[in-house]
Write a protein that holds these residues in place. Structure first.
Motif, PDB file in Angstrom:
ATOM      1  N   ARG A  12      -3.612  -1.631  -2.277  1.00  0.00           N
ATOM      2  CA  ARG A  12      -3.669  -1.662  -0.817  1.00  0.00           C
ATOM      3  C   ARG A  12      -3.116  -0.375  -0.200  1.00  0.00           C
ATOM      4  O   ARG A  12      -2.103   0.144  -0.607  1.00  0.00           O
ATOM      5  CB  ARG A  12      -2.845  -2.859  -0.359  1.00  0.00           C
ATOM      6  N   GLU A  19      -8.455  -0.670   7.910  1.00  0.00           N
ATOM      7  CA  GLU A  19      -9.116   0.244   6.986  1.00  0.00           C
ATOM      8  C   GLU A  19     -10.005   1.207   7.765  1.00  0.00           C
ATOM      9  O   GLU A  19     -10.768   0.798   8.631  1.00  0.00           O
ATOM     10  CB  GLU A  19      -9.964  -0.530   5.970  1.00  0.00           C
ATOM     11  N   GLY A  31       1.153  -2.223  -1.249  1.00  0.00           N
ATOM     12  CA  GLY A  31       0.357  -1.731  -2.369  1.00  0.00           C
ATOM     13  C   GLY A  31       1.212  -1.405  -3.575  1.00  0.00           C
ATOM     14  O   GLY A  31       0.879  -1.780  -4.708  1.00  0.00           O
ATOM     15  N   PRO A 170      -7.949  -5.655  -3.748  1.00  0.00           N
ATOM     16  CA  PRO A 170      -7.079  -4.641  -4.361  1.00  0.00           C
ATOM     17  C   PRO A 170      -6.620  -5.064  -5.757  1.00  0.00           C
ATOM     18  O   PRO A 170      -6.253  -6.222  -5.973  1.00  0.00           O
ATOM     19  CB  PRO A 170      -5.891  -4.558  -3.399  1.00  0.00           C
TER      20      PRO A 170
END
Length: 197
Positions: A12, A19, A31, A170
Protein backbone atom coordinates in the motif's frame (compact mmCIF):
# COMPACT_ATOMS: atom_id res chain seq x y z
CA UNK A 1 9.29 -24.93 -22.41
CA UNK A 2 7.26 -23.46 -19.56
CA UNK A 3 8.26 -20.63 -17.28
CA UNK A 4 6.54 -19.53 -14.10
CA UNK A 5 6.00 -15.84 -13.45
CA UNK A 6 4.71 -14.85 -10.02
CA UNK A 7 3.53 -11.28 -9.69
CA UNK A 8 3.57 -9.73 -6.22
CA UNK A 9 1.42 -6.62 -5.89
CA UNK A 10 3.27 -3.68 -4.37
CA UNK A 11 2.37 -2.84 -0.79
CA UNK A 12 0.00 0.00 0.00
CA UNK A 13 1.09 3.52 -0.84
CA UNK A 14 -2.13 5.37 0.02
CA UNK A 15 -5.82 4.65 0.64
CA UNK A 16 -7.56 3.27 -2.47
CA UNK A 17 -9.63 6.40 -3.19
CA UNK A 18 -6.49 8.55 -2.91
CA UNK A 19 -4.62 6.49 -5.54
CA UNK A 20 -3.27 8.76 -8.24
CA UNK A 21 -2.62 7.93 -11.88
CA UNK A 22 1.08 7.19 -12.25
CA UNK A 23 1.68 8.51 -8.75
CA UNK A 24 5.22 8.20 -7.42
CA UNK A 25 3.89 6.85 -4.14
CA UNK A 26 6.24 5.72 -1.44
CA UNK A 27 5.08 3.02 0.95
CA UNK A 28 2.96 4.51 3.71
CA UNK A 29 3.13 3.19 7.28
CA UNK A 30 0.27 0.77 6.66
CA UNK A 31 2.21 -0.56 3.66
CA UNK A 32 5.38 -1.12 5.68
CA UNK A 33 3.34 -2.83 8.41
CA UNK A 34 1.77 -5.17 5.83
CA UNK A 35 5.17 -6.03 4.34
CA UNK A 36 6.57 -6.99 7.74
CA UNK A 37 3.42 -8.98 8.56
CA UNK A 38 3.64 -11.15 5.41
CA UNK A 39 7.38 -11.16 4.73
CA UNK A 40 7.79 -14.72 6.03
CA UNK A 41 5.21 -15.95 3.48
CA UNK A 42 6.63 -14.04 0.51
CA UNK A 43 10.32 -14.42 1.30
CA UNK A 44 10.58 -17.86 -0.40
CA UNK A 45 9.94 -16.12 -3.74
CA UNK A 46 13.42 -14.58 -3.36
CA UNK A 47 14.73 -17.96 -4.56
CA UNK A 48 13.31 -17.26 -8.04
CA UNK A 49 15.78 -17.50 -10.91
CA UNK A 50 14.99 -13.92 -11.98
CA UNK A 51 13.58 -11.07 -9.86
CA UNK A 52 12.06 -7.92 -11.35
CA UNK A 53 9.97 -4.92 -10.32
CA UNK A 54 8.06 -1.98 -11.74
CA UNK A 55 9.97 1.32 -11.66
CA UNK A 56 7.65 2.87 -9.05
CA UNK A 57 9.08 3.72 -5.61
CA UNK A 58 6.64 1.47 -3.78
CA UNK A 59 7.29 -1.52 -6.08
CA UNK A 60 11.05 -1.15 -5.62
CA UNK A 61 10.67 -0.69 -1.85
CA UNK A 62 8.39 -3.73 -1.58
CA UNK A 63 10.83 -5.90 -3.56
CA UNK A 64 13.81 -4.71 -1.53
CA UNK A 65 12.00 -5.17 1.80
CA UNK A 66 11.16 -8.76 0.81
CA UNK A 67 14.82 -9.47 0.01
CA UNK A 68 14.30 -9.87 -3.75
CA UNK A 69 16.86 -7.24 -4.85
CA UNK A 70 14.75 -6.86 -8.04
CA UNK A 71 15.91 -5.48 -11.37
CA UNK A 72 13.75 -2.55 -12.51
CA UNK A 73 11.84 -3.23 -15.73
CA UNK A 74 10.66 -0.12 -17.59
CA UNK A 75 8.13 -2.24 -19.52
CA UNK A 76 6.37 -2.87 -16.18
CA UNK A 77 5.66 0.83 -15.63
CA UNK A 78 2.11 1.99 -15.07
CA UNK A 79 -0.08 3.13 -17.95
CA UNK A 80 0.97 6.54 -19.32
CA UNK A 81 -1.93 8.76 -18.29
CA UNK A 82 -0.81 11.89 -20.10
CA UNK A 83 -2.28 15.05 -18.62
CA UNK A 84 -4.13 13.02 -15.96
CA UNK A 85 -0.84 11.94 -14.39
CA UNK A 86 -0.95 12.66 -10.66
CA UNK A 87 -4.75 12.98 -10.54
CA UNK A 88 -7.18 10.65 -8.81
CA UNK A 89 -10.00 9.19 -10.90
CA UNK A 90 -12.40 11.53 -9.08
CA UNK A 91 -10.29 14.58 -9.93
CA UNK A 92 -10.06 13.57 -13.59
CA UNK A 93 -13.83 12.99 -13.65
CA UNK A 94 -14.49 16.43 -12.12
CA UNK A 95 -12.30 18.11 -14.75
CA UNK A 96 -13.16 16.07 -17.84
CA UNK A 97 -16.22 13.86 -17.25
CA UNK A 98 -16.86 13.08 -20.93
CA UNK A 99 -13.20 12.25 -21.55
CA UNK A 100 -13.14 9.87 -18.57
CA UNK A 101 -16.33 8.20 -19.77
CA UNK A 102 -14.79 7.73 -23.22
CA UNK A 103 -11.60 6.31 -21.70
CA UNK A 104 -13.56 3.82 -19.56
CA UNK A 105 -15.75 2.76 -22.49
CA UNK A 106 -13.18 2.41 -25.28
CA UNK A 107 -9.88 0.57 -24.64
CA UNK A 108 -8.34 2.26 -27.70
CA UNK A 109 -9.11 5.81 -26.57
CA UNK A 110 -6.49 8.25 -25.31
CA UNK A 111 -8.45 11.34 -24.25
CA UNK A 112 -5.73 12.13 -21.69
CA UNK A 113 -3.06 12.25 -24.39
CA UNK A 114 -1.18 9.24 -23.02
CA UNK A 115 -1.35 5.51 -23.63
CA UNK A 116 -4.54 3.60 -24.42
CA UNK A 117 -5.60 0.74 -22.20
CA UNK A 118 -5.11 -1.64 -25.13
CA UNK A 119 -1.55 -0.38 -25.71
CA UNK A 120 -0.81 -0.74 -21.99
CA UNK A 121 -2.07 -4.35 -21.93
CA UNK A 122 -0.08 -5.13 -25.08
CA UNK A 123 3.12 -3.59 -23.63
CA UNK A 124 2.88 -5.59 -20.40
CA UNK A 125 2.01 -8.73 -22.39
CA UNK A 126 5.04 -8.16 -24.60
CA UNK A 127 7.23 -8.12 -21.49
CA UNK A 128 5.64 -11.37 -20.34
CA UNK A 129 6.17 -13.02 -23.73
CA UNK A 130 9.86 -12.11 -23.83
CA UNK A 131 10.82 -13.76 -20.54
CA UNK A 132 13.56 -16.39 -20.84
CA UNK A 133 12.06 -19.63 -22.13
CA UNK A 134 14.20 -22.07 -20.17
CA UNK A 135 11.96 -24.86 -18.98
CA UNK A 136 11.21 -24.51 -15.28
CA UNK A 137 12.55 -20.95 -14.97
CA UNK A 138 10.92 -19.20 -12.00
CA UNK A 139 10.44 -15.45 -12.10
CA UNK A 140 9.06 -13.04 -9.52
CA UNK A 141 7.94 -9.52 -10.44
CA UNK A 142 6.79 -6.90 -7.92
CA UNK A 143 4.43 -4.57 -9.73
CA UNK A 144 1.64 -2.08 -9.36
CA UNK A 145 -1.84 -3.63 -9.27
CA UNK A 146 -2.65 -2.01 -12.64
CA UNK A 147 0.31 -3.78 -14.26
CA UNK A 148 -0.77 -7.13 -12.85
CA UNK A 149 -4.33 -6.58 -14.09
CA UNK A 150 -2.95 -5.83 -17.58
CA UNK A 151 -0.78 -8.99 -17.45
CA UNK A 152 -3.79 -11.11 -16.50
CA UNK A 153 -5.97 -9.72 -19.29
CA UNK A 154 -3.17 -10.47 -21.74
CA UNK A 155 -2.38 -13.94 -20.38
CA UNK A 156 -6.04 -14.98 -20.43
CA UNK A 157 -6.62 -13.43 -23.88
CA UNK A 158 -9.61 -11.73 -22.30
CA UNK A 159 -11.38 -8.73 -23.82
CA UNK A 160 -9.69 -5.47 -22.73
CA UNK A 161 -12.74 -4.28 -20.74
CA UNK A 162 -12.10 -7.25 -18.41
CA UNK A 163 -9.31 -5.10 -16.95
CA UNK A 164 -11.92 -3.11 -14.99
CA UNK A 165 -13.26 -6.29 -13.35
CA UNK A 166 -10.01 -7.52 -11.80
CA UNK A 167 -9.17 -6.59 -8.21
CA UNK A 168 -5.52 -6.93 -7.21
CA UNK A 169 -4.90 -6.41 -3.50
CA UNK A 170 -1.62 -5.14 -2.00
CA UNK A 171 0.90 -7.95 -1.48
CA UNK A 172 -1.30 -10.53 -3.20
CA UNK A 173 0.41 -12.99 -5.50
CA UNK A 174 -0.71 -14.16 -8.92
CA UNK A 175 1.13 -16.75 -10.97
CA UNK A 176 1.01 -17.48 -14.67
CA UNK A 177 2.86 -20.36 -16.27
CA UNK A 178 3.59 -21.10 -19.88
CA UNK A 179 5.45 -19.41 -22.69
CA UNK A 180 4.96 -16.67 -25.27
CA UNK A 181 1.39 -16.69 -26.51
CA UNK A 182 0.27 -19.52 -24.23
CA UNK A 183 -0.21 -18.63 -20.56
CA UNK A 184 -2.17 -20.32 -17.79
CA UNK A 185 -3.39 -18.69 -14.60
CA UNK A 186 -2.62 -20.25 -11.21
CA UNK A 187 -4.59 -18.69 -8.34
CA UNK A 188 -2.35 -18.19 -5.31
CA UNK A 189 -4.44 -15.63 -3.40
CA UNK A 190 -3.29 -13.27 -0.69
CA UNK A 191 -1.06 -14.25 2.23
CA UNK A 192 -2.99 -15.67 5.18
CA UNK A 193 -1.75 -12.89 7.46
CA UNK A 194 -3.57 -10.34 5.28
CA UNK A 195 -6.78 -12.24 4.71
CA UNK A 196 -8.29 -10.91 7.94
CA UNK A 197 -6.74 -7.44 7.78
Amino acid sequence: MAVQVTFVAAARGSPLLAERFEGDRQLDQAGWDEVWRVAHELLPLAAADLRYCSPTPRSRATGDALGYAPLVQVALRDCDMGRWRGLTLGEAMAREPQAVDAWLADPRSTPHGGESLLSFITRVGGWLDTRPAEDGCRIVAVAEPSVIRAALVYALKAPPFTYWNIDVRPLSTTTVTGRAGRWYLCLDGIPASLSHA
